[in-house]
Design a protein around this motif. Sequence first.
Motif, PDB file in Angstrom:
ATOM      1  N   VAL A  58       0.854  -1.182   0.000  1.00 19.35           N
ATOM      2  CA  VAL A  58       0.000   0.000   0.000  1.00 19.35           C
ATOM      3  C   VAL A  58       0.894   1.237   0.000  1.00 19.35           C
ATOM      4  CG1 VAL A  58      -1.730   1.309   1.292  1.00 19.35           C
ATOM      5  CG2 VAL A  58      -1.888  -1.183   1.183  1.00 19.35           C
ATOM      6  N   LEU A  59       0.674   2.101  -0.972  1.00 17.19           N
ATOM      7  CA  LEU A  59       1.341   3.398  -1.040  1.00 17.19           C
ATOM      8  C   LEU A  59       0.352   4.406  -0.507  1.00 17.19           C
ATOM      9  CD1 LEU A  59       3.645   5.257  -1.993  1.00 17.19           C
ATOM     10  CD2 LEU A  59       2.515   5.324  -4.213  1.00 17.19           C
ATOM     11  N   GLU A  60       0.808   5.268   0.398  1.00 13.02           N
ATOM     12  CA  GLU A  60      -0.138   6.145   1.069  1.00 13.02           C
ATOM     13  C   GLU A  60       0.418   7.551   1.265  1.00 13.02           C
ATOM     14  OE1 GLU A  60      -2.905   5.154   4.595  1.00 13.02           O
ATOM     15  OE2 GLU A  60      -0.934   5.603   5.423  1.00 13.02           O
ATOM     16  N   LEU A  61      -0.489   8.508   1.167  1.00 13.92           N
ATOM     17  CA  LEU A  61      -0.216   9.894   1.523  1.00 13.92           C
ATOM     18  C   LEU A  61      -1.055  10.187   2.751  1.00 13.92           C
ATOM     19  CD1 LEU A  61       0.966  12.717   0.948  1.00 13.92           C
ATOM     20  CD2 LEU A  61      -1.036  13.126  -0.532  1.00 13.92           C
ATOM     21  N   GLY A  62      -0.423  10.741   3.769  1.00 11.37           N
ATOM     22  CA  GLY A  62      -1.132  11.041   5.004  1.00 11.37           C
ATOM     23  C   GLY A  62      -0.833  12.447   5.476  1.00 11.37           C
ATOM     24  N   GLU A  66      -1.579  20.501  11.112  1.00 11.54           N
ATOM     25  CA  GLU A  66      -1.811  21.468  10.041  1.00 11.54           C
ATOM     26  C   GLU A  66      -0.792  21.386   8.919  1.00 11.54           C
ATOM     27  OE1 GLU A  66      -2.534  25.493  11.219  1.00 11.54           O
ATOM     28  OE2 GLU A  66      -3.648  24.870  12.989  1.00 11.54           O
ATOM     29  N   ASP A  67       0.455  20.994   9.264  1.00 14.79           N
ATOM     30  CA  ASP A  67       1.481  21.028   8.228  1.00 14.79           C
ATOM     31  C   ASP A  67       2.352  19.772   8.171  1.00 14.79           C
ATOM     32  OD1 ASP A  67       2.972  21.361  10.525  1.00 14.79           O
ATOM     33  OD2 ASP A  67       4.107  23.081   9.782  1.00 14.79           O
ATOM     34  N   GLY A  68       1.898  18.669   8.759  1.00 12.36           N
ATOM     35  CA  GLY A  68       2.655  17.424   8.720  1.00 12.36           C
ATOM     36  C   GLY A  68       2.200  16.539   7.572  1.00 12.36           C
ATOM     37  N   TRP A  69       3.171  15.957   6.843  1.00 13.08           N
ATOM     38  CA  TRP A  69       2.884  15.108   5.682  1.00 13.08           C
ATOM     39  C   TRP A  69       3.602  13.780   5.826  1.00 13.08           C
ATOM     40  CZ3 TRP A  69      -0.890  16.792   2.668  1.00 13.08           C
ATOM     41  CH2 TRP A  69      -1.211  18.151   2.725  1.00 13.08           C
ATOM     42  N   LEU A  70       2.884  12.700   5.554  1.00 15.01           N
ATOM     43  CA  LEU A  70       3.435  11.350   5.639  1.00 15.01           C
ATOM     44  C   LEU A  70       3.395  10.698   4.270  1.00 15.01           C
ATOM     45  CD1 LEU A  70       1.468  10.120   8.783  1.00 15.01           C
ATOM     46  CD2 LEU A  70       3.819  10.939   8.725  1.00 15.01           C
ATOM     47  N   PHE A  71       4.513  10.126   3.875  1.00 13.52           N
ATOM     48  CA  PHE A  71       4.599   9.333   2.652  1.00 13.52           C
ATOM     49  C   PHE A  71       4.967   7.926   3.121  1.00 13.52           C
ATOM     50  CE2 PHE A  71       5.761  13.672   1.757  1.00 13.52           C
ATOM     51  CZ  PHE A  71       5.096  13.967   0.581  1.00 13.52           C
ATOM     52  N   SER A  72       4.136   6.928   2.811  1.00  7.20           N
ATOM     53  CA  SER A  72       4.341   5.611   3.414  1.00  7.20           C
ATOM     54  C   SER A  72       4.141   4.478   2.424  1.00  7.20           C
ATOM     55  CB  SER A  72       3.359   5.395   4.567  1.00  7.20           C
ATOM     56  OG  SER A  72       3.379   6.466   5.472  1.00  7.20           O
ATOM     57  N   SER A  88      13.728   2.420  -3.684  1.00  6.09           N
ATOM     58  CA  SER A  88      13.130   3.194  -4.773  1.00  6.09           C
ATOM     59  C   SER A  88      12.118   4.209  -4.218  1.00  6.09           C
ATOM     60  CB  SER A  88      12.441   2.244  -5.758  1.00  6.09           C
ATOM     61  OG  SER A  88      11.690   2.954  -6.693  1.00  6.09           O
ATOM     62  N   TYR A  89      11.298   3.771  -3.277  1.00  2.00           N
ATOM     63  CA  TYR A  89      10.324   4.686  -2.675  1.00  2.00           C
ATOM     64  C   TYR A  89      10.994   5.686  -1.740  1.00  2.00           C
ATOM     65  CZ  TYR A  89       6.328   2.795  -4.997  1.00  2.00           C
ATOM     66  OH  TYR A  89       5.428   2.461  -5.979  1.00  2.00           O
ATOM     67  N   PHE A  93      10.223   9.530  -2.274  1.00  2.00           N
ATOM     68  CA  PHE A  93       9.711  10.374  -1.192  1.00  2.00           C
ATOM     69  C   PHE A  93      10.632  11.565  -0.943  1.00  2.00           C
ATOM     70  CE2 PHE A  93       7.440   6.522   0.978  1.00  2.00           C
ATOM     71  CZ  PHE A  93       6.520   6.482  -0.052  1.00  2.00           C
ATOM     72  N   ARG A  94      11.922  11.317  -0.922  1.00  2.00           N
ATOM     73  CA  ARG A  94      12.871  12.424  -0.702  1.00  2.00           C
ATOM     74  C   ARG A  94      12.796  13.436  -1.838  1.00  2.00           C
ATOM     75  NH1 ARG A  94      17.542  11.417   3.251  1.00  2.00           N
ATOM     76  NH2 ARG A  94      17.936  13.517   2.522  1.00  2.00           N
ATOM     77  N   ASP A  95      12.682  12.953  -3.074  1.00  2.00           N
ATOM     78  CA  ASP A  95      12.551  13.856  -4.227  1.00  2.00           C
ATOM     79  C   ASP A  95      11.287  14.702  -4.126  1.00  2.00           C
ATOM     80  OD1 ASP A  95      14.925  12.939  -5.311  1.00  2.00           O
ATOM     81  OD2 ASP A  95      13.963  11.666  -6.833  1.00  2.00           O
ATOM     82  N   LEU A  96      10.168  14.068  -3.767  1.00  2.00           N
ATOM     83  CA  LEU A  96       8.910  14.806  -3.639  1.00  2.00           C
ATOM     84  C   LEU A  96       9.004  15.855  -2.532  1.00  2.00           C
ATOM     85  CD1 LEU A  96       6.361  11.865  -4.008  1.00  2.00           C
ATOM     86  CD2 LEU A  96       6.865  13.651  -5.695  1.00  2.00           C
TER      87      LEU A  96
END
Length: 191
Positions: A58-62, A66-72, A88-89, A93-96
Amino acid sequence: MLLPALVARSYGDLTSDQVRWLHDKLQLDEGTPRTEGIGAAASIAHRTFTDGTADNLVLELGRTGEDGWLFSVYFEKGGRPSTETVESYRRLFRDLIDQLGLRLREIIPAATADEVAVAPPQPPNVEGGVGGVAWQFSYTELDQLWAHLGLLRDAPREVKAVKLREFMTYPFWSAAPEPLRSQAEEFLRET
């Protein structure tokens, strides 16, 4: 049950256009939060995929606060993704995070020192001074401490060094057993 294979935590402000761009870049449908499992409360969108070695991933954006972002990336118990998929992910994630101007907080598991979240230095124990500080852990050897720090024994040396230095800033470190303190100091000298 889904378990985290890789989680990148970052923070910063994103516009609604940037969030839509993220959905497109990660091939997520808007309004598809994951509803079950660890971290589901923070989920804003996800998709299932396979890497050829694991069952379903599962690829997820969380989002947190107010300003916290999770890439999982999550995996089903027993179906851990390949090292190549995780790396690879990690790069994606670092690039994004860089492209969007977000600030990296941490990546779990960390591969480099800059992926480790470090707490601010701890103030000395004002109330009791050194005499009021006690060592309340069963660890007497450095190898026993890694798990307490959330690290595997084979974690990268530079990641271990960052986590160890942080741990050593806490007032209770002055009361740590001598073998542990000596091993920690030797480990850091060799890093």
